[in-house]
Design a protein around this motif. Structure first.
Motif, PDB file in Angstrom:
ATOM      1  N   THR A 331      31.500 -42.049  16.326  1.00 55.96           N
ATOM      2  CA  THR A 331      32.327 -41.440  17.362  1.00 55.96           C
ATOM      3  C   THR A 331      31.800 -40.061  17.731  1.00 55.96           C
ATOM      4  O   THR A 331      31.879 -39.633  18.892  1.00 55.96           O
ATOM      5  N   ALA A 332      31.228 -39.369  16.730  1.00 57.24           N
ATOM      6  CA  ALA A 332      30.676 -38.035  16.969  1.00 57.24           C
ATOM      7  C   ALA A 332      29.331 -38.082  17.678  1.00 57.24           C
ATOM      8  O   ALA A 332      28.786 -37.029  18.034  1.00 57.24           O
ATOM      9  N   GLY A 333      28.761 -39.308  17.856  1.00 53.51           N
ATOM     10  CA  GLY A 333      27.544 -39.435  18.641  1.00 53.51           C
ATOM     11  C   GLY A 333      26.284 -39.726  17.861  1.00 53.51           C
ATOM     12  O   GLY A 333      25.196 -39.763  18.448  1.00 53.51           O
ATOM     13  N   LEU A 334      26.371 -39.953  16.552  1.00 52.86           N
ATOM     14  CA  LEU A 334      25.161 -40.267  15.794  1.00 52.86           C
ATOM     15  C   LEU A 334      24.691 -41.681  16.099  1.00 52.86           C
ATOM     16  O   LEU A 334      25.503 -42.591  16.290  1.00 52.86           O
ATOM     17  N   THR A 335      23.376 -41.856  16.134  1.00 51.97           N
ATOM     18  CA  THR A 335      22.787 -43.159  16.432  1.00 51.97           C
ATOM     19  C   THR A 335      22.718 -44.006  15.165  1.00 51.97           C
ATOM     20  O   THR A 335      22.859 -43.504  14.040  1.00 51.97           O
ATOM     21  N   GLU A 336      22.454 -45.297  15.349  1.00 57.71           N
ATOM     22  CA  GLU A 336      22.324 -46.189  14.200  1.00 57.71           C
ATOM     23  C   GLU A 336      21.119 -45.813  13.344  1.00 57.71           C
ATOM     24  O   GLU A 336      21.166 -45.941  12.114  1.00 57.71           O
ATOM     25  N   ASP A 337      20.044 -45.356  13.970  1.00 58.66           N
ATOM     26  CA  ASP A 337      18.877 -44.920  13.198  1.00 58.66           C
ATOM     27  C   ASP A 337      19.225 -43.710  12.335  1.00 58.66           C
ATOM     28  O   ASP A 337      18.784 -43.605  11.180  1.00 58.66           O
ATOM     29  N   GLU A 338      19.995 -42.796  12.876  1.00 62.63           N
ATOM     30  CA  GLU A 338      20.396 -41.615  12.105  1.00 62.63           C
ATOM     31  C   GLU A 338      21.335 -42.015  10.973  1.00 62.63           C
ATOM     32  O   GLU A 338      21.203 -41.531   9.834  1.00 62.63           O
ATOM     33  N   LEU A 339      22.273 -42.905  11.248  1.00 64.26           N
ATOM     34  CA  LEU A 339      23.206 -43.344  10.212  1.00 64.26           C
ATOM     35  C   LEU A 339      22.504 -44.118   9.107  1.00 64.26           C
ATOM     36  O   LEU A 339      22.928 -44.090   7.947  1.00 64.26           O
ATOM     37  N   ALA A 340      21.416 -44.809   9.449  1.00 65.75           N
ATOM     38  CA  ALA A 340      20.682 -45.590   8.450  1.00 65.75           C
ATOM     39  C   ALA A 340      20.046 -44.703   7.393  1.00 65.75           C
ATOM     40  O   ALA A 340      19.683 -45.183   6.317  1.00 65.75           O
ATOM     41  N   ARG A 341      19.903 -43.429   7.667  1.00 63.70           N
ATOM     42  CA  ARG A 341      19.313 -42.511   6.694  1.00 63.70           C
ATOM     43  C   ARG A 341      20.309 -42.093   5.614  1.00 63.70           C
ATOM     44  O   ARG A 341      19.916 -41.506   4.598  1.00 63.70           O
ATOM     45  N   LEU A 342      21.586 -42.368   5.821  1.00 64.31           N
ATOM     46  CA  LEU A 342      22.616 -41.935   4.886  1.00 64.31           C
ATOM     47  C   LEU A 342      22.678 -42.852   3.673  1.00 64.31           C
ATOM     48  O   LEU A 342      22.870 -44.065   3.804  1.00 64.31           O
ATOM     49  N   ARG A 343      22.533 -42.277   2.471  1.00 68.54           N
ATOM     50  CA  ARG A 343      22.690 -43.022   1.228  1.00 68.54           C
ATOM     51  C   ARG A 343      24.133 -42.851   0.754  1.00 68.54           C
ATOM     52  O   ARG A 343      24.505 -41.812   0.204  1.00 68.54           O
ATOM     53  N   SER A 344      24.948 -43.870   1.020  1.00 67.11           N
ATOM     54  CA  SER A 344      26.357 -43.794   0.673  1.00 67.11           C
ATOM     55  C   SER A 344      26.884 -45.203   0.454  1.00 67.11           C
ATOM     56  O   SER A 344      26.565 -46.101   1.242  1.00 67.11           O
ATOM     57  N   PRO A 345      27.661 -45.440  -0.619  1.00 64.27           N
ATOM     58  CA  PRO A 345      27.977 -44.505  -1.687  1.00 64.27           C
ATOM     59  C   PRO A 345      26.703 -44.001  -2.387  1.00 64.27           C
ATOM     60  O   PRO A 345      25.768 -44.766  -2.590  1.00 64.27           O
ATOM     61  N   ILE A 346      26.696 -42.752  -2.753  1.00 63.44           N
ATOM     62  CA  ILE A 346      25.508 -42.108  -3.289  1.00 63.44           C
ATOM     63  C   ILE A 346      25.128 -42.678  -4.657  1.00 63.44           C
ATOM     64  O   ILE A 346      25.994 -43.047  -5.451  1.00 63.44           O
ATOM     65  N   GLY A 347      23.826 -42.784  -4.919  1.00 67.26           N
ATOM     66  CA  GLY A 347      23.334 -43.186  -6.232  1.00 67.26           C
ATOM     67  C   GLY A 347      23.015 -44.659  -6.357  1.00 67.26           C
ATOM     68  O   GLY A 347      23.341 -45.474  -5.491  1.00 67.26           O
ATOM     69  N   LEU A 348      22.324 -45.004  -7.456  1.00 70.45           N
ATOM     70  CA  LEU A 348      22.001 -46.395  -7.775  1.00 70.45           C
ATOM     71  C   LEU A 348      23.133 -47.025  -8.588  1.00 70.45           C
ATOM     72  O   LEU A 348      23.920 -46.324  -9.237  1.00 70.45           O
ATOM     73  N   ASP A 349      23.179 -48.333  -8.573  1.00 69.61           N
ATOM     74  CA  ASP A 349      24.207 -49.078  -9.298  1.00 69.61           C
ATOM     75  C   ASP A 349      23.848 -49.140 -10.776  1.00 69.61           C
ATOM     76  O   ASP A 349      23.193 -50.073 -11.245  1.00 69.61           O
ATOM     77  N   LEU A 350      24.267 -48.108 -11.521  1.00 71.00           N
ATOM     78  CA  LEU A 350      24.055 -48.075 -12.969  1.00 71.00           C
ATOM     79  C   LEU A 350      25.343 -48.338 -13.734  1.00 71.00           C
ATOM     80  O   LEU A 350      25.337 -48.319 -14.964  1.00 71.00           O
ATOM     81  N   GLY A 351      26.446 -48.547 -13.005  1.00 76.22           N
ATOM     82  CA  GLY A 351      27.734 -48.655 -13.664  1.00 76.22           C
ATOM     83  C   GLY A 351      28.226 -47.316 -14.172  1.00 76.22           C
ATOM     84  O   GLY A 351      29.040 -47.242 -15.106  1.00 76.22           O
ATOM     85  N   ALA A 352      27.720 -46.224 -13.576  1.00 76.57           N
ATOM     86  CA  ALA A 352      28.026 -44.874 -14.052  1.00 76.57           C
ATOM     87  C   ALA A 352      29.510 -44.545 -13.892  1.00 76.57           C
ATOM     88  O   ALA A 352      30.133 -44.917 -12.895  1.00 76.57           O
ATOM     89  N   ARG A 353      30.037 -43.774 -14.864  1.00 76.93           N
ATOM     90  CA  ARG A 353      31.428 -43.329 -14.786  1.00 76.93           C
ATOM     91  C   ARG A 353      31.562 -41.831 -15.005  1.00 76.93           C
ATOM     92  O   ARG A 353      32.257 -41.152 -14.246  1.00 76.93           O
ATOM     93  N   SER A 354      30.911 -41.310 -16.017  1.00 75.38           N
ATOM     94  CA  SER A 354      31.052 -39.883 -16.318  1.00 75.38           C
ATOM     95  C   SER A 354      30.251 -39.057 -15.315  1.00 75.38           C
ATOM     96  O   SER A 354      29.372 -39.581 -14.616  1.00 75.38           O
TER      97      SER A 354
END
Length: 397
Positions: A331-354
């Motif tokens: 809605t703010a005007g970012l393109t799909e290419d720009e959004l594709a750069r976002l790593r979210s949820p952040i991090g790798l799937d390690l099952g991390a909790r702490s």
């Protein structure tokens, strides 16, 4: 060579003879990158590494020979079926090294003293150039050194210093065009903090006998910007420092953004994240970690961050938060290419909790993104363990 600049600079100041072996090429499962170095002084003291242990003894002997003869040398080390456990890389990799001697006589000449046994003029010139480059790198100033890998020993004795401001010192001894073309290559590599071997024509263009050049760079630490002064941020700061980043913590709430809470941070900023980001000049190595997971903080921040030529942008939040965030950013005007750069949820799937486990998963994603890793267990893939570093991605790529 520049990866051990601080130690070599001390040797230069002390006037110690030394020879330095630098990795110029790797293939297969070679453990160190181009630019990794091992140096040996005249008393036999060794610093650095070219292979993580596989061929250090043989390279040590090469350095001692170069000290004795004052002649540069090149050598290839690799795996062979007949001598897998002799000198070589039993892990299956191949490395090429360039050995450059630097005599105390050349250093005294470079400092303006008379040498009792003066080395060749080209060695004196190279010594002066290397002294300047090592001093700059040891001081944390962006600098690059270019040396000739192939060709006559006379060429391999020379060096070109490309300073962070673009000015030059020394020469490769060929046509002026070669120095200028080599400097252009060095400036390009300085922008990403990489070292590499490049090939140019003898005149600096595409014509003439090809000349292979080793371009080594040394740059200040890459920056990690952590937005959101929460407990997860404290753990991420510690991991970021361990990885060698210059770490900044930014939060608009002064009660949370304190030195007491973040003793390991290089810098703590109390400001609205997007205001702070607007005032920064970041290079292609910078990583941005948005841990605020609060729309009033992270939306204006991400609008800016995803349009910057940085290495990594990650944001904390649930998958529902992520989908809502994407909708608001579109809605703010970012393109799909720009959004594709976002790593979210952040991090790798390690099952991390702490906080510490979460920081590890974020750091693992940053490293994998930097080197083109899959993030999967090595035991479950057939991909090479060591990869050539991919070119930095830019918005719109």
């Amino acid at each position: 060579m520049l990866d051990i600049a601080a130690e070599l600079h001390r040797w230069c100041v002390q006037g110690r003879d030394f020879a330095v072996a630098t990795v110029t090429s790797t293939s297969g499962s070679a453990p160190r990158e181009v630019g990794a170095a091992l140096a040996v002084d005249s008393e036999g003291t060794a610093i650095g590494s070219v292979s993580g242990g596989c061929v250090e003894g043989a390279v040590y002997e090469l350095c001692q020979q170069a000290l004795a003869t004052c002649e540069p040398a090149t050598q290839r080390f690799g795996y062979g079926d007949d001598d897998a456990f002799a000198v070589g890389l039993t892990c299956g990799g191949i490395i090429d090294v360039l050995v450059t001697p630097v005599r105390a006589g050349a250093l005294r000449e470079a400092a303006g003293d008379e040498a009792a046994d003066p080395p060749p003029a080209s060695s004196v010139s190279a010594a002066r150039t290397l002294v300047q480059a090592l001093a700059a790198a040891a001081d944390g100033t962006a600098t690059a050194v270019v040396r000739v890998v192939n060709g006559p020993a006379e060429l391999r004795r020379r060096a070109l210093h490309v300073r962070g401001d673009g000015t030059l010192g020394g020469t490769l001894g060929g046509a002026t065009g070669l120095d200028l073309a080599a400097a252009d290559q060095a400036r390009s590599l300085l922008a990403t903090g990489r070292s590499a071997v490049v090939e140019l024509g003898a005149d600096g263009g595409r014509c003439g006998e090809p000349v292979r050049l080793l371009v080594e760079t040394s740059v200040p630490p890459a920056r990690m910007l952590v937005f959101g002064a929460i407990d997860f941020a404290s753990a991420l700061v510690r991991v970021g420092k361990f990885l060698g980043y210059h770490v900044t913590v930014c939060d608009a709430r002064p009660v949370f953004a304190t030195a007491t809470r973040f003793p390991d941070a290089d810098e703590i900023v109390v400001d609205w994240p997007h205001h702070y980001l607007d005032g920064q000049r970041l290079d292609e190595r910078a990583v941005l970690c948005v841990l605020t997971h609060d729309h009033k903080f992270d939306l204006p921040l991400l609008e800016r961050a995803l349009r910057l030529p940085v290495a990594y942008v990650g944001a904390m939040g649930s998958r529902r938060t992520h989908e809502d965030r994407l909708h608001r950013l579109r809605t703010a005007g970012l393109t799909e290419d720009e959004l594709a750069r976002l790593r979210s949820p952040i991090g790798l799937d390690l099952g991390a909790r702490s906080p510490e486990e979460t920081a590890l998963s974020i750091a693992a994603e940053i490293v994998a993104d930097r080197h083109g890793g899959s993030g999967r267990p090595l035991s479950g893939t057939r991909a090479p363990i060591h990869r050539d570093r991919p070119a930095a991605r830019m918005p719109g790529d």
